[in-house]
Structures are given as C-alpha cells and as structure tokens.
Design a protein around this motif. Structure first.
Motif, mmCIF file in Angstrom:
data_model
loop_
_atom_site.group_PDB
_atom_site.id
_atom_site.type_symbol
_atom_site.label_atom_id
_atom_site.label_comp_id
_atom_site.label_asym_id
_atom_site.label_seq_id
_atom_site.Cartn_x
_atom_site.Cartn_y
_atom_site.Cartn_z
ATOM 1 N N ASN A 1 -0.396 -14.988 11.916
ATOM 2 C CA ASN A 1 -1.380 -15.135 10.830
ATOM 3 C C ASN A 1 -1.198 -14.055 9.773
ATOM 4 O OD1 ASN A 1 -2.545 -17.339 11.975
ATOM 5 N ND2 ASN A 1 -4.101 -16.166 13.079
ATOM 6 N N LYS A 2 -1.095 -12.807 10.245
ATOM 7 C CA LYS A 2 -0.941 -11.679 9.314
ATOM 8 C C LYS A 2 0.235 -10.828 9.767
ATOM 9 C CE LYS A 2 -5.828 -11.118 9.278
ATOM 10 N NZ LYS A 2 -6.768 -10.356 10.035
ATOM 11 N N ILE A 3 0.901 -10.208 8.809
ATOM 12 C CA ILE A 3 2.049 -9.351 9.134
ATOM 13 C C ILE A 3 1.868 -7.996 8.450
ATOM 14 C CG2 ILE A 3 4.549 -9.051 8.881
ATOM 15 C CD1 ILE A 3 4.858 -12.090 8.989
ATOM 16 N N LEU A 4 2.117 -6.948 9.218
ATOM 17 C CA LEU A 4 2.089 -5.575 8.684
ATOM 18 C C LEU A 4 3.487 -5.014 8.805
ATOM 19 C CD1 LEU A 4 -0.649 -3.281 10.306
ATOM 20 C CD2 LEU A 4 -0.444 -4.026 7.919
ATOM 21 N N LEU A 5 4.051 -4.558 7.706
ATOM 22 C CA LEU A 5 5.392 -3.957 7.745
ATOM 23 C C LEU A 5 5.277 -2.496 7.347
ATOM 24 C CD1 LEU A 5 8.544 -4.061 7.746
ATOM 25 C CD2 LEU A 5 8.433 -4.986 5.437
ATOM 26 N N LEU A 6 5.693 -1.594 8.224
ATOM 27 C CA LEU A 6 5.624 -0.156 7.931
ATOM 28 C C LEU A 6 7.011 0.348 7.539
ATOM 29 C CD1 LEU A 6 3.396 1.219 10.863
ATOM 30 C CD2 LEU A 6 2.752 -0.169 8.896
ATOM 31 N N ILE A 7 7.068 1.080 6.433
ATOM 32 C CA ILE A 7 8.362 1.618 5.970
ATOM 33 C C ILE A 7 8.169 3.095 5.621
ATOM 34 C CG2 ILE A 7 10.315 1.298 4.423
ATOM 35 C CD1 ILE A 7 9.355 -1.463 3.728
ATOM 36 N N SER A 8 8.929 3.951 6.284
ATOM 37 C CA SER A 8 8.766 5.390 6.045
ATOM 38 C C SER A 8 10.101 6.116 5.962
ATOM 39 C CB SER A 8 7.942 5.996 7.193
ATOM 40 O OG SER A 8 7.910 7.393 7.088
ATOM 41 N N GLY A 9 10.176 7.066 5.044
ATOM 42 C CA GLY A 9 11.313 7.985 5.002
ATOM 43 C C GLY A 9 12.429 7.576 4.065
ATOM 44 N N THR A 10 13.177 8.604 3.629
ATOM 45 C CA THR A 10 14.234 8.366 2.641
ATOM 46 C C THR A 10 15.330 7.441 3.167
ATOM 47 O OG1 THR A 10 15.150 10.443 3.408
ATOM 48 C CG2 THR A 10 13.987 10.529 1.317
ATOM 49 N N SER A 11 15.546 7.436 4.497
ATOM 50 C CA SER A 11 16.621 6.585 5.033
ATOM 51 C C SER A 11 16.326 5.102 4.782
ATOM 52 C CB SER A 11 16.827 6.835 6.528
ATOM 53 O OG SER A 11 15.709 6.391 7.253
ATOM 54 N N LYS A 12 15.071 4.762 4.502
ATOM 55 C CA LYS A 12 14.706 3.355 4.273
ATOM 56 C C LYS A 12 14.592 3.043 2.771
ATOM 57 C CE LYS A 12 14.417 2.589 8.672
ATOM 58 N NZ LYS A 12 13.225 2.502 9.475
ATOM 59 N N ILE B 1 3.122 -1.281 4.158
ATOM 60 C CA ILE B 1 2.567 0.070 4.025
ATOM 61 C C ILE B 1 3.764 1.026 3.982
ATOM 62 C CG2 ILE B 1 0.878 1.722 4.928
ATOM 63 C CD1 ILE B 1 -0.349 -0.495 6.571
ATOM 64 N N ILE B 2 3.901 1.723 2.889
ATOM 65 C CA ILE B 2 5.131 2.481 2.635
ATOM 66 C C ILE B 2 4.781 3.870 2.110
ATOM 67 C CG2 ILE B 2 5.300 1.442 0.292
ATOM 68 C CD1 ILE B 2 8.379 1.479 0.687
ATOM 69 N N ASP B 3 5.598 4.865 2.452
ATOM 70 C CA ASP B 3 5.332 6.196 1.885
ATOM 71 C C ASP B 3 6.214 6.434 0.652
ATOM 72 O OD1 ASP B 3 7.790 6.816 3.071
ATOM 73 O OD2 ASP B 3 6.899 7.927 4.726
ATOM 74 N N ARG B 4 5.871 7.484 -0.094
ATOM 75 C CA ARG B 4 6.576 7.754 -1.348
ATOM 76 C C ARG B 4 8.070 8.005 -1.114
ATOM 77 N NH1 ARG B 4 3.176 7.750 -5.436
ATOM 78 N NH2 ARG B 4 0.993 8.152 -4.924
ATOM 79 N N GLU B 5 8.395 8.619 0.047
ATOM 80 C CA GLU B 5 9.813 8.897 0.334
ATOM 81 C C GLU B 5 10.634 7.613 0.367
ATOM 82 O OE1 GLU B 5 10.455 11.142 3.844
ATOM 83 O OE2 GLU B 5 9.884 13.036 2.908
ATOM 84 N N ILE C 1 0.872 -1.183 0.000
ATOM 85 C CA ILE C 1 0.000 0.000 0.000
ATOM 86 C C ILE C 1 0.907 1.230 0.000
ATOM 87 C CG2 ILE C 1 -1.831 1.263 1.207
ATOM 88 C CD1 ILE C 1 -2.709 -1.365 2.485
ATOM 89 N N LEU C 2 0.813 1.992 -1.065
ATOM 90 C CA LEU C 2 1.671 3.182 -1.203
ATOM 91 C C LEU C 2 0.922 4.407 -0.673
ATOM 92 C CD1 LEU C 2 4.294 4.405 -2.292
ATOM 93 C CD2 LEU C 2 3.187 4.595 -4.528
ATOM 94 N N CYS C 3 1.535 5.102 0.266
ATOM 95 C CA CYS C 3 0.887 6.260 0.896
ATOM 96 C C CYS C 3 1.614 7.547 0.509
ATOM 97 C CB CYS C 3 0.930 6.117 2.416
ATOM 98 S SG CYS C 3 -0.010 4.709 3.007
ATOM 99 N N ASP C 4 0.874 8.642 0.535
ATOM 100 C CA ASP C 4 1.469 9.936 0.182
ATOM 101 C C ASP C 4 2.321 10.501 1.308
ATOM 102 O OD1 ASP C 4 0.545 10.150 -2.403
ATOM 103 O OD2 ASP C 4 -1.423 10.850 -1.740
ATOM 104 N N SER C 5 2.050 10.071 2.544
ATOM 105 C CA SER C 5 2.758 10.675 3.673
ATOM 106 C C SER C 5 2.861 9.669 4.823
ATOM 107 C CB SER C 5 1.966 11.883 4.177
ATOM 108 O OG SER C 5 0.701 11.437 4.658
ATOM 109 N N TYR C 6 3.701 10.033 5.785
ATOM 110 C CA TYR C 6 3.828 9.219 7.007
ATOM 111 C C TYR C 6 2.489 9.178 7.746
ATOM 112 C CZ TYR C 6 5.130 7.966 11.752
ATOM 113 O OH TYR C 6 5.182 7.357 12.995
ATOM 114 N N GLU C 7 1.789 10.322 7.779
ATOM 115 C CA GLU C 7 0.497 10.388 8.479
ATOM 116 C C GLU C 7 -0.481 9.384 7.864
ATOM 117 O OE1 GLU C 7 2.271 13.082 7.467
ATOM 118 O OE2 GLU C 7 2.893 13.548 9.527
#
Ligand code: GLP
Length: 238
Positions: A189-200, A230-234, A4-10
């Motif tokens: 059962n299910k895994i959610l991975l959050l990735i945010s920011g240019t450092s990632k 779930i990842i942001d554009r950065e 899921i590509l998000c526009d922002s961290y929020e």
C-alpha cells in the motif's frame, strides 16, 4: 512521490520512525515489509527506543523481510535472519516475523512458499526499502527483465563489493540471494525509501532526475502511487 529532505541521518531515522508510530497507531495489525543494510540500523534503534518507552507496540503486527542471502545458515552472523533478530526482533514484540529461508534445500520452492505466505497474510501495508549503490531494491539488481514474485538472484559485482564490508577476512560471502520481486514490492500500500550518505548521491541523482531509467530498479518506484523518499542532504547533493 513525496520527498522529505533531512539535515542528518538521525533525522531520517526519527522521521521514518514516525511513519511506524502512525501506521501502528492507525492499524495495530499492520503487515510491515522490512529491509536490512546499514541504513536501517538507526531506524531500528529508534523503534526499539520508542518501544521501550511505551510509544509503539508491535504485538498485533507481522513482518516480512525483503530478502536473504542464499545459501546461508540462519545462525551465520551476516545472515539477514541474524541481523533482524539482533537489531529488532529480539528487542520488540512482533506477533510474527518472516524472512525468506536461506537454508531451504530448494530455493525455487522457497520463493513460491514465501509468496504464498505473504499473499495469505494479506499483503504489505508499509514497505521499507533502502537502495543499493547500483539502484537495486531488495536484491533486485539492474536488469532488462524484472521478476514479479520472490526469486533467486545472482548478486552483481558492485553489490558484492558494497556488502563485503560486513564479512570478515576469509569469510565466504554468498553470491546469491532470495528477494521479493518488483511485483511484491509494488503490491504494498505504502512504500518508504530511505537514502543516506554521499555514497548514494549519484544514484539518488538519477532517481530524482525525472526520467524512468529502467536500469535503475529504484526508478520503477516512481510509478507507485504512495512512495515517500526520506533522504539526507549528503545523499541529495549528488
Ligand atoms: C543490501 C540489501 C538492500 C539494501 C542495500 C543497501 O544490498 N539487500 O535491501 O537496500 O543493502 O544497504 P546499505 O543501507 O548498507 O547501503
């Protein structure tokens, strides 16, 4: 794997919080695997807000955290125990919360005890993960061999450097940790991975490249049947 590509961290935080609202709506007595790190702060703020507005209820839910520094006093401001109390546990109404004990006299015995506690609870319904700049999940650092159960690990230089921002000048930073193993994470059962920011960006690039890099622990997640990233554009620009 779903992305899921998000526009922002929020937006990442809102989308991730929706998973919790649905999960606890469907199964109020869910077992939630929880993570720490800067990325989770906004998600926990959003969950607290929804709890205060009566939109989510944790009263029948249990949680198991992924990892904890070792050795560290629970009262240390940088312990994950303190982090979780400050950001979530003191503000919502979990039935029970558990973390590996960074004060345990025998860390190996503590790893077995934590695995047994997790197993007798019935395993994790929804596992939350962040990612280290080196691709670690929990504190499972890049290696040739991965532990299946909870284990005592030495932290790599890049992790120590990345996490040093949380420790004050002159404050001793533990160089070991207790972490759930790859097997415990995979049994969720299910895994959610959050990735945010240019450092990632760089590590996210390796994850999405389509190959199974065994030196990037997060790549192992590509084999799990129910992973949502779930990842942001950065971060996705890398
Ligand atoms: C720590 C935690 C990890 C987390 C990582 C990323 O090392 N053990 O579980 O994924 O930090 O943290 P941040 O979100 O601060 O980049």
């Amino acid at each position: 794997m779903k992305k899921i590509l998000c526009d922002s961290y929020e937006e990442i935080c809102r989308v991730a919080a929706d998973f919790y609202t649905r999960q606890l709506g469907d199964k109020p007595d869910s077992i939630l695997g929880l993570a720490t790190g800067g990325t989770m702060i906004g998600l926990y703020e959003e969950l607290v807000r929804r709890y205060q507005e009566g939109k989510i209820d944790f009263s029948k839910a249990r949680s198991f955290n992924l990892d904890e520094y070792y050795p560290i006093k629970k009262s240390h401001p940088q312990s994950y125990d303190s982090y979780m109390r400050e950001n979530l546990f003191d503000k919502v109404n979990f039935l029970k919360t558990s973390l590996p004990d960074g004060e345990a006299a025998d860390p190996i015995a503590e790893c077995s005890r934590y695995d047994e506690e997790l197993e007798s609870a019935g395993g994790i319904d929804l596992m939350l993960l962040g990612i280290g700049v080196n691709g670690h999940i929990g504190f499972n650092e890049p290696a040739k061999t991965y532990h299946l159960g909870t284990n005592l690990v030495g932290l790599t230089e890049s992790t120590l450097v990345a996490n040093s921002r949380f420790f004050g000048p002159g404050e001793r930073q533990p160089d070991q940790a207790l972490t759930m193993g790859i097997g415990s994470i995979f049994a969720s059962n299910k895994i959610l991975l959050l990735i945010s920011g240019t450092s990632k960006g760089q590590i996210a690039g390796r994850l999405f490249e389509g190959n199974l890099h065994t030196d990037v622990p997060a790549c192992l997640l590509l084999l799990h049947p129910d992973v949502t990233i779930i990842i942001d554009r950065e971060a996705d620009g890398g």
